[in-house]
Motif scaffolding. Structure first.
Motif, PDB file in Angstrom:
ATOM      1  N   GLY A   1      11.833   9.572 -11.514  1.00 23.43           N
ATOM      2  CA  GLY A   1      11.737   8.574 -12.540  1.00 23.43           C
ATOM      3  C   GLY A   1      10.458   7.855 -12.902  1.00 23.43           C
ATOM      4  N   ARG A   2      10.637   6.579 -13.350  1.00 19.45           N
ATOM      5  CA  ARG A   2       9.430   5.797 -14.233  1.00 19.45           C
ATOM      6  C   ARG A   2       8.663   5.080 -12.718  1.00 19.45           C
ATOM      7  N   ARG A   3       7.389   4.955 -12.865  1.00 24.18           N
ATOM      8  CA  ARG A   3       6.520   4.234 -12.141  1.00 24.18           C
ATOM      9  C   ARG A   3       6.375   2.965 -12.364  1.00 24.18           C
ATOM     10  N   HIS A   4       6.977   1.984 -11.347  1.00 22.77           N
ATOM     11  CA  HIS A   4       6.896   0.285 -11.257  1.00 22.77           C
ATOM     12  C   HIS A   4       5.279  -0.092 -11.514  1.00 22.77           C
ATOM     13  N   ARG A   5       5.266  -1.281 -11.820  1.00 28.96           N
ATOM     14  CA  ARG A   5       3.889  -1.899 -11.754  1.00 28.96           C
ATOM     15  C   ARG A   5       3.951  -3.388 -11.123  1.00 28.96           C
ATOM     16  N   PHE A   6       2.782  -3.496 -10.730  1.00 28.93           N
ATOM     17  CA  PHE A   6       2.780  -5.126  -9.995  1.00 28.93           C
ATOM     18  C   PHE A   6       3.122  -6.102 -11.052  1.00 28.93           C
ATOM     19  N   GLY A   7       4.128  -7.124 -10.712  1.00 27.88           N
ATOM     20  CA  GLY A   7       4.379  -8.232 -11.358  1.00 27.88           C
ATOM     21  C   GLY A   7       3.727  -9.331 -11.089  1.00 27.88           C
ATOM     22  N   LYS A   8       4.352 -10.544 -11.260  1.00 28.20           N
ATOM     23  CA  LYS A   8       3.589 -11.797 -10.861  1.00 28.20           C
ATOM     24  C   LYS A   8       3.431 -11.738  -9.302  1.00 28.20           C
ATOM     25  N   PHE A   9       2.213 -11.929  -8.886  1.00 26.27           N
ATOM     26  CA  PHE A   9       2.093 -12.206  -7.500  1.00 26.27           C
ATOM     27  C   PHE A   9       1.579 -13.299  -6.784  1.00 26.27           C
ATOM     28  N   ILE A  10       2.418 -13.946  -5.786  1.00 26.03           N
ATOM     29  CA  ILE A  10       2.100 -15.455  -5.502  1.00 26.03           C
ATOM     30  C   ILE A  10       1.602 -15.099  -3.943  1.00 26.03           C
TER      31      ILE A  10
ATOM     32  N   HIS B   1      -8.157 -22.618  -3.017  1.00 29.99           N
ATOM     33  CA  HIS B   1      -7.852 -22.590  -4.140  1.00 29.99           C
ATOM     34  C   HIS B   1      -7.217 -21.366  -4.571  1.00 29.99           C
ATOM     35  N   THR B   2      -6.113 -21.253  -5.553  1.00 29.66           N
ATOM     36  CA  THR B   2      -5.260 -20.065  -5.883  1.00 29.66           C
ATOM     37  C   THR B   2      -6.441 -19.024  -6.237  1.00 29.66           C
TER      38      THR B   2
END
Length: 578
Positions: free
Chosen positions: A192-201, A208-209
């Motif tokens: 299938g298709r390869r997923h990606r990293f999304g918003k990472f908290i 600090h962030t």
């Protein structure tokens, strides 16, 4: 000790040993014989009689024989021998019985065809191509079922690790034709298709962030890679700010295939008092007391204070660390300290201020650039002086091991360069190079440890150097069998006054007596010197014991020089091997 008591004690020990040997002998056993090592190994791994009794009767043995025959046939087929001739016979011994399993492998089944197909985006992923290229499955090789299973499982594992979360193994088939001793393998993976990293908290409140996110080895929008995720977790846990990490993965966006995730980090206590006691023959018993503020502010600054008191040394130091662009590898360290050491060769009182810029330069190498100011009041032999130094320096080092505390295989290398000039110091110009290498390799159950330390100083007159810059040899981590820092060029009274250069080496072997106790034998050689033709290498040899404590190895050694009639010297030391 009275002779009757010694005889009774000896009789008790021999009796206990005989009872133990008798108990060990009263247990059924298996003995294997085969014309193929792979078949022998798999039979040994697959068959046992641990739950059987020495009192098993004839009917029980007939049942056991059928069970062993069935399991042996399966074990033979698993390594490609589908027509193995396996015979089993039982033989009674004095205390129990033994089963003899004899196997003739016969003609093996070989792989005649392999079809591993990739569908989806995995077709262009080099990780899958590398897996297929390095697979143990090869045409004309003897069939091994575990090779087939490991290749199949590796396809699924890599698909999950690299973000192909919708993958399917559409075909996994092993066809065996026992008539012509052939096997055909068919594996088809639709990734299938390869997923990606999304918003990472990063769920934490210490940093600090923007600072915390510098520990991540990926960015939103990058292809998902579990190895990068694991490396990021290890960097955060290795930072000293956190104790545990827990990942929660969200639901992927059906259009962009970006997967949101949250990493929950638990905090370490901010402040800690550190205490410790130790002993070494070089410095005697020592007491250490320290204080650490693990996160002074949300930029991740760290402050550490340390003090040490021993028979020869009084010291106190402070270190302030500032994380930089890549906080897992790069940092600025500001330090100051006071040290008083009074040993047989020299007395030195030193005040130090300095700064070090530490950073990774790729492939595991660490580069340290430093600038230090030192004021030293010293006495060596009949010379006393006070010297101020401003020393720039640089060092590169790298280490690799299979275990940070008790390695069986590993090495460490470091190369350093420092110096000064009369324009910035109250001494003559000098340039000093220091190189150190250590290695550990396994020799069966034993280990071979080797180390070499070398140093060279380019200076017109070594007497202008302070005691801490000169080279001495001898002691627990140098040439054992000699007192601490007593080897090197000497004055008219025979007292060591230190030299321009250093060359020291050691070879050691230890082996396990028990889990925690490891006897050792070793030989050391080396000396400090001013000129090559004045090297005067000193040699020593000895024996020792190592205790594998929870905090690291503790070493007890007895050594003596082999080139002079000196007595044995006791050496106590502790710390990692590399």
């Amino acid at each position: 000790m009275p002779s009757n008591f010694r005889i009774a004690l000896l009789t008790l020990c021999l009796t206990a040993g005989a009872v133990q040997a008798h108990a060990a002998d009263k247990q059924p056993s298996l003995q294997f014989e085969s014309d193929q090592p792979a078949l022998t190994q798999n039979l040994q791994a697959s068959l046992d009689v641990l739950r059987e009794s020495c009192t098993a009767d004839r009917s029980r043995k007939r049942l056991l024989e059928r069970n062993l025959q069935r399991r042996a046939d399966l074990a033979a087929k698993a390594v490609g021998y589908y027509e193995a001739d396996i015979s089993i016979r039982f033989e009674d011994s004095k205390n129990c019985w033994r089963a003899f399993i004899t196997a003739k492998a016969g003609r093996p089944v070989k792989i005649t065809e392999i079809q591993v197909r990739l569908e989806g985006e995995a077709k262009t992923d080099t990780s899958f191509a590398e897996l297929i290229r390095n697979s143990p499955l090869q045409v004309d090789a003897i069939l091994r079922h575990n090779d087939y299973q490991s290749t199949r499982d590796s396809l699924l594992r890599i698909a999950s690790q690299r973000g192909y979360f919708d993958h399917q193994l559409k075909q996994h088939r092993l066809e065996i034709n026992a008539d012509d001793y052939s096997a055909r393998i068919f594996l088809t993976l639709d990734s299938g298709r390869r997923h990606r990293f999304g918003k990472f908290i990063l769920d934490q409140e210490i940093l600090h962030t923007q600072i915390a996110e510098r520990y991540l080895r990926f960015s939103p929008g990058d292809y998902w890679d579990s190895d990068l995720l694991l490396e990021s977790q290890q960097a955060l846990l290795g930072s000293g700010y956190f104790t545990t990490a827990r990942l929660e993965r969200g639901i992927a966006d059906p259009v962009t295939l970006q997967v949101p995730a949250t990493l929950y980090l638990s905090e370490r206590p901010r402040r800690a008092w550190l205490t410790g006691v130790g002993v070494s023959t070089d410095t005697g018993p020592r007491l250490r007391l320290g204080y650490e503020d693990r996160y002074v502010n949300k930029q991740g600054h760290r402050w550490h204070v340390d003090s040490e008191i021993s028979t020869l040394i009084r010291a106190a130091s402070s270190r302030y660390e500032i994380p930089l662009r890549d906080p897992a590898r790069d940092r600025l360290v500001l330090s100051t300290g006071y040290r008083l050491e009074d040993n047989e060769s020299a007395r030195s009182e030193q005040l130090h201020f300095g700064g070090s810029l530490i950073g990774g330069i790729g492939n595991g190498w660490v580069l340290t650039r430093s600038l230090d100011y030192e004021r030293e009041n010293f006495t060596v032999g009949d010379q006393s002086n006070t010297i101020e130094l401003v020393m720039p320096g640089v060092q590169v080092q790298k280490s690799r091991s299979n275990n940070p505390i008790y390695p069986r295989r590993g090495w460490k290398f470091s190369l350093g360069l420092r110096g000064t000039h009369p324009e910035i110091s109250s001494t003559e110009a000098f340039l000093q190079t220091r190189v150190s290498a250590k290695a550990v390799v396994p020799l069966g159950p034993a280990r071979l440890l080797a180390r070499i330390d070398g140093g060279q100083t380019m200076v017109s007159d070594v007497a202008t150097l302070p005691a801490t810059v000169r080279f001495f040899a001898g002691g627990d981590t140098s040439v054992r069998g000699f007192d601490y820092r007593t080897l090197g060029p000497s004055d008219a009274t025979g007292e060591a006054i230190g030299g321009r250069h250093l060359l020291v080496g050691s070879v050691e072997m230890d082996f396990p007596l028990t889990t925690h106790w490891h006897p050792a034998i070793f030989t050391d050689a080396g000396n400090a010197f001013n000129e090559t033709d004045e090297m005067n290498i000193r040699y020593s040899a000895g024996v020792g014991i190592r205790w594998r404590s929870p905090l690291g190895p503790i070493r007890i050694d007895l050594a003596r020089p082999v080139d002079s009639p000196r007595s044995w010297r006791l050496h106590l030391s502790m710390g990692p091997d590399l």
